[in-house]
Structures are given as C-alpha cells and as structure tokens.
Design an enzyme around this catalytic site. Structure first.
Site, short mmCIF file in Angstrom:
data_model
loop_
_atom_site.label_atom_id
_atom_site.label_comp_id
_atom_site.label_asym_id
_atom_site.label_seq_id
_atom_site.Cartn_x
_atom_site.Cartn_y
_atom_site.Cartn_z
N GLY A 271 3.90 11.93 -50.53
CA GLY A 271 3.12 12.40 -51.31
C GLY A 271 2.05 11.60 -51.86
N SER A 272 1.55 12.01 -53.22
CA SER A 272 0.30 11.31 -53.61
C SER A 272 0.30 9.93 -54.04
CB SER A 272 -0.29 12.29 -54.65
OG SER A 272 -0.51 13.36 -54.23
N THR A 273 1.45 9.47 -54.31
CA THR A 273 1.57 8.14 -54.56
C THR A 273 1.09 6.98 -53.41
OG1 THR A 273 3.94 7.87 -53.48
CG2 THR A 273 3.64 8.25 -56.27
#
Length: 615
Positions: A271-273
């Site tokens: 995801g966004s990490t």
C-alpha cells in the site's frame, strides 16, 4: 620365572596407566548432567532466555531386587501410573532413564526422592529453559525440544553455539552393575554453551508488544506486526508478531503461530508506505519539485484504458507535489512512476532491496514477489508506483525506508550483536553492514522533509508527537484472497521515524484485518506508532525539541496551546497575567518551583497546569 617376572613388571608398571584406562572404559557407567545451554540476552545484557535446574532420574535394575516397591514409591511422588513405571524399571538394561515421568522434575520432588535412599536410583542434573519475561519475543527466540535441542527461531538458528557438552558422573561397576570397591567414582567436566546477545532492547520490545496486543483486542484483528530499527545501522531493536505463545508450551498452540515470524515471513501488498520508494526515486532523478511544481488530481488516472482511482473518489484537485505526498494521492504517484519509466522504477525498487532476502539471518525470511520485466506493463508500472500489485515483507519495507531517510545507505538488518563464552569473553561480534548507496543525502533530506509534513499536515497526523519531530507514511492495502481482492478486508500500516531531521528510530506497525473502525492506516496504525515513539524516545536518548513543524489545525481537532513558563512567579504575579488557564496549586509556599506540563509543551485548552511551590 625371569620371563614371568618381566612380563608382570611390564604389565603392572610400564603399561599400568594404559591398561587402567582401557579397563575403566569397560567398567564405567555414566550419569549425565544436562548441558548448560547458553543464555540469550538483549543488547543491554538483560536476560531473555536462561536455564532452570530440572533433575532427571536414572535407575540401575541390577542394583535393586524390589522394582515393584520402587515403582509404587516413585509413582506417588511423580504422580504417574505405577504399572507403567514398573514396566520401564524392569527393562533389561544396565541403566534406565526414567523419562518422561522422571525427566525435568522439580527440586522439591528430587529432595523428597533423595531422602528415601533407594538403591540403584540416581539423580542426574538437568536443565530446562527459563523465560523471565514470559511470552515476550517468543516468535523470534523460538523454543527447545524434549532433549534441549533448538527447534525454532534463534534457538534453532544458533543451536550449535548455544549447546553445551554437559558434565558426567562416572560410576565403575562390574558386568552385573555392582560398584567396584577398589575404583573411585569419577567426574567429567563439560563445556557450557555460548551466550547470544541480541540487538533487541527488551524495554522497547515490551512497549511494542503491549501496543500490538491492545490493538488486536480493540480492533478484533487477526494478527499484528511491529519492528523498531536504528535506521543508521540496521540494528533491530524490537521485532514483534501477534498473537504470541509461551515457548515452554509450544505444543499447545497451532504450528502456524510458532513457525511464522511475521515481520520476515508475511508477504502482502504494502500500500501507500511503498510510495516512499517512488518519491525517493523521483526526487533522485530530479523529475519532480516538491514545492514549485503542481499536479491536478480529478480522482483517477487513465492508464492503458484502465481507470485507476485515488482513495479519495472526488480527487484532491490542484496540489503541489508536497501535497501529493501529504494526501497520499494515488494519481500523483502514478505520474511520478510514469516520469521514471518502467526500467528506472523497477531498478530503484530492486536497489532498495525488494525482490530479495534482506539477509537478516532470521529463520524463515521470504523474498516477496515483484513483476517480471516481461509482465511489467503500463498498468503494472502504475499500480506498483503506489504500492499495489506487488508483494513485500515488513522487514523489506523497514530496510528500504531506513535507506530513504538515513542519507541513502542501504544497511542489512541484523538481530545478533555478539556471541560470548561463559566467561564473558567475546567470541564473535557483528557490525553494521552497508550493502550500497541508493540515493544522495540531498534527496534523503527532501524525503525526510516531505514525510515530516505528512505527519504535521497530511494523512499521518495521528502520529504527531510534540517536540519529537516525527515523520512517516500511512499504508492501507486491500488483501488478496484466492487471486482476487477481498472486499472490506485490509492490512493497515504506518511507518514512522524520529527525529525527522536526523532519524535515530524507525518504527513500523501493521494490523491485519481490523474491525470496529474505519480501515485506514492513518486512523488505526498511525496513533500506535506515535505512542510507541513517544515511549521509546527516552530509551534511545532522543530528547524533545522546539524546532519542529507545527501541526496544522483542522476542524474537529482538539484546540491546543503552548504552556506558559510560570516558574519563578508568585501567586500574585500569575494573577496579574490574566491567564485563562486552569491552574492547580500544590505546596504552602508562594514562589513556583516546578510545573507540569513543562513550559512550551502542547496542552488542550481544558487541561490543568499543576504548579508546585516547594521542592
């Protein structure tokens, strides 16, 4: 006669010692003392796994003519079946190890048996593992089996180092196991196992495990993962997997728990990490400007006839690239990925350590899954840029983000600091190992700046910690089940670091399948990381400062203000200040000596300032 006398002289004088040793080898019966297995300690020498005395019983059938009586007597003390015990005591062997009934018995049982002076019954010294912190670190340290051999985790990986040879008592008997009166019993000294000193800080580990356990209970999640690392060295300071188990009771839990050390075994879409890697690559290639370049997000991006949506369906509109990072805008990161091109993006991803083992030395580490070059088309390139479609491990993410914020140096994560003998002498030590440099210091500084802004003004605001200058990034990844995305099932995560300008601590937390809340990393995982950083900062020598990026106020936030400095003032002087703060006085004096909260710290408008007029 001369020849006979000469032979006797040769046998009794010249060959005496050699023949004696050979004879003793035929006469001796050994009662083993369990080997003292090496301890496992944390980086500060605090005991994680030790040893506890646990005697074991041995029986020589030829030295006792009443096995029925022995079995009946022992059965009551050992709380076992007498008939089953009798069958064991009646075996045709010179020595019987009474196991499992008489193995690792308590000291009280051993003392009671010793008082009975049962002929042919001997007590051998044995040890079992002792866990002063209970379940702490269980999925990392693993456990030992029935014979004291390491079967999982650190116990397994370093079994040869931890094992000792053990002492032995040597009894000398004839063929019927009758003790020989003319030969003294002997004692053979063994070697203790070496001590393994980990990079783990037990106090940080306790904080991490407590927070993960509370998160699982609060959000009714299936599992949770946490890592704390020193980003400048690769030293792992805490490594947690929940649910946990007690190493002494490993047989009572599902093997999937003790066989899977989640921070290195678990693979999922990050995801966004993962956007931190895309951001670092775009800045390094000078393809974006955080402040002076803008991007319009309508809520989606069209890539090869595929509509790839932003998490915010209405879009973020016109924004700078710094705001793209703050808002975790998917179309904005797709744009960065397209500017990089498939080859550059893929190369940076691999340079940051994805697609291969980190080399941490922790058993069971997975490599993750990346797209092959043949399968890395426009859509795959776009989804990879914002962390979807690939599979990575938590420790890979921590390794990569550490490189992005520490000046660009990719360090190998490691868990063992030193190996020492039982005298405390160092046999082997492990130092930080840099694999390669992936970005410049200038780029790393920009990444740190952007991620601090994420916490002050963006999606990571729930990790904000006054005075500690926290930076970080949220992650919300939909889980893949049977080749498709599972509706409403997410892994939420947050990776944060402090201080933002010179990171000493890097903290990663992921919660699997949370319920009872909005499933966003910024809502669930960010506050957990914020609390962990606040508690572990003093342990790492990180002090609070005033030179930080102030948190942007948004509707619904609690109204806060900076605490005034009241020390040295009298009650009259405070009254003349016309402060609207609620003040509670302590002590009989008139001059304020001390106050809580400390001056210049943040407090809610309804909070109370406690002032103390005496030491």
């Amino acid at each position: 006669m001369v020849m006979v006398a000469g032979k006797l002289f040769h046998v009794q004088i010249v060959k005496h010692e050699w023949l004696k040793v050979r004879a003793e080898e035929n006469w001796d019966r050994e009662i083993p003392f369990g080997a003292i297995r090496g301890e496992i300690n944390d980086r500060n020498g605090e005991l994680i796994v030790g040893n506890q005395l646990a005697p074991t019983l041995y029986y020589m059938p030829s030295q006792n003519n009443e096995p029925e009586k022995v079995a009946a007597t022992l059965a009551g003390i050992l709380q076992t079946d007498a008939d089953k015990l009798l069958k064991k005591l009646s075996e045709k062997a010179y020595m019987v190890k009474i196991a499992p009934e008489g193995k690792n018995i308590s000291k009280e049982q051993a003392d009671e048996i010793a008082k009975l002076q049962i002929e042919g019954l001997y007590t051998g010294v044995d040890f079992i593992r002792n866990y002063p912190n209970g379940e702490l670190l269980s999925r990392l340290i693993g456990f030992t089996g029935y014979d004291g051999q390491g079967l999982a985790g650190i116990e397994y990986a370093y079994d040869e180092i931890l094992q000792g040879t053990g002492d032995k008592i040597r009894l000398y008997t004839d063929a019927r196991a009758i003790p020989l009166p003319h030969v003294d019993d002997g004692f053979q000294t063994g070697d203790n196992g070496a001590t393994v000193e980990l990079t783990i800080d037990v106090e940080m580990q306790k904080i991490m495990e407590r927070e993960l356990l509370q998160a699982m209970e609060k959000y009714d999640s299936t599992q949770a993962v946490g890592i704390i690392m020193n980003p400048k060295t690769g030293e792992i300071l805490a490594l947690a997997s929940m649910p946990s188990f007690h190493p002494a009771d490993y047989q009572d839990v599902d093997p999937s728990i003790y066989n899977r050390n989640l921070p290195v075994w678990m693979t999922f879409e990050p995801g966004s990490t993962f956007k931190i890697v895309t951001l670092a690559a775009g800045l390094e290639e000078k393809l974006i400007d955080l402040h002076d370049e803008h991007f319009h997000d309508p809520g989606y991006a069209m890539v090869a006839n595929a509509r790839l949506r932003c998490w915010k369906r209405s879009g973020h509109g016109h924004q700078s690239f710094l705001e793209v990072v703050e808002n975790s805008c998917n179309p904005g990161f797709i744009e960065i990925g397209q500017r990089l091109g498939s080859e550059k993006l893929d190369q940076y991803i691999r340079d940051f350590g994805f697609g291969e083992s980190t080399g941490s030395g922790i058993a069971g580490e997975a490599k993750g899954i990346l797209f092959s070059k043949e399968a890395f088309g426009p859509v795959e390139q776009a989804t990879t840029a914002f962390g979807q479609g690939i599979s990575v491990t938590p420790i890979q993410q921590v390794q990569a983000v550490a490189a992005a914020i520490n000046g660009g140096f990719l360090y190998r994560p490691y868990i063992v600091k030193e190996i020492k003998n039982d005298k405390g002498e160092t046999l082997q030590s492990f130092e930080p190992e840099m694999k390669r440099r992936v970005i410049s210091e200038e780029t790393s500084a920009q990444v740190r700046e952007a991620l601090e802004s994420v916490v002050a003004n963006g999606s990571g605001r729930n990790a904000f910690n006054d005075g500690l200058r926290v930076g970080g990034k949220t992650g919300t990844a939909q889980k893949v089940v049977d080749g498709g995305y599972s509706d409403g099932d997410y892994i939420v995560s947050f990776i944060g670091f402090a201080p933002a300008d010179d990171p000493e601590l890097l903290v990663y937390v992921a919660v699997d399948s949370p319920k009872n809340s909005v499933q966003f990393g910024g809502v669930i995982a960010a506050p957990i990381v914020g609390r962990i950083i606040e508690e572990i900062a003093p342990l790492a020598g990180v002090e609070k400062r005033v030179d930080q990026l102030e948190k942007e106020y948004r509707w619904g936030d609690p109204i806060t203000h900076r605490v005034p400095d009241l020390t040295g003032m009298t009650k009259g002087m405070v009254a003349r200040q016309l402060h609207t703060y609620r003040i509670q006085w302590h002590g009989e004096g008139d001059v304020i000596k001390y106050q809580m909260p400390a001056p210049d710290s943040l407090m809610n408008v309804d909070d109370i300032i406690h002032v103390y007029t005496e030491e």
